[in-house]
Design an enzyme around this catalytic site. Structure first.
Site: not given
Length: 156
Positions: A27, A62, A86, A91, A93, A118
């Site tokens: 993504f 995720f 991300v 929203t 999300h 991370f």
């Protein structure tokens, strides 16, 4: 984290037998590719050969913890670098994905003992994400790889 991570000076030959995995989220893939490039650069700068580094792609941030956990439990890796992007939308999300990715990656490191870093950018805009993927603010993939390297050396 604002700014760039501090640079680390490693002892010559300290990473010789290490093997690392990079787990990357598809993504926002164009930005994530820059994070992967930064992570590869850091691992190669530590004199890890191409056969000591694997890149694995997953659908999104995720899914990073599940893939990292699977790789960590094989016992083949000295460290795992998780990278993804991300970006806040309209929203909630964003909050769910960012929180669960961070918590999951931490859980992998703590339960397996394998350094799992991370390198997920959580940004308010695409512009902020690019700045953290090799732009003015550094490259979070490179910084995460460096953190995984330092922890692997510390554990050894």
């Amino acid at each position: 984290m604002a700014g760039r991570a501090p640079k680390f000076r490693r002892a010559a030959g300290s990473t010789g037998s290490f093997r690392f995995a990079i787990v990357a989220a598809r993504f926002n893939e164009r930005i994530t590719q820059r994070l992967v490039a930064g992570a590869l650069q850091a691992l190669r700068a530590a004199r890890l050969g191409p056969d000591a580094i694997e890149v694995h792609w997953v659908p999104g941030s995720f899914e990073l913890p599940q893939a990292a956990n699977h790789l960590a439990t094989t016992g083949r890796y000295s460290g795992i670098v998780c990278v993804g992007v991300v970006i806040r939308g309209q929203t909630p999300h964003f909050e769910h994905v960012a929180r669960e990715a961070a918590a999951g990656i931490r859980h992998v490191a703590l339960t397996t003992g394998v350094p799992t870093a991370f390198g997920v950018i959580t940004a308010l805009s695409e512009e902020q994400a690019w700045a953290r993927a090799g732009g003015d603010v550094g490259n979070r993939g490179e910084e995460a790889a460096e953190a995984a390297l330092q922890m692997a050396e510390w554990i050894r």
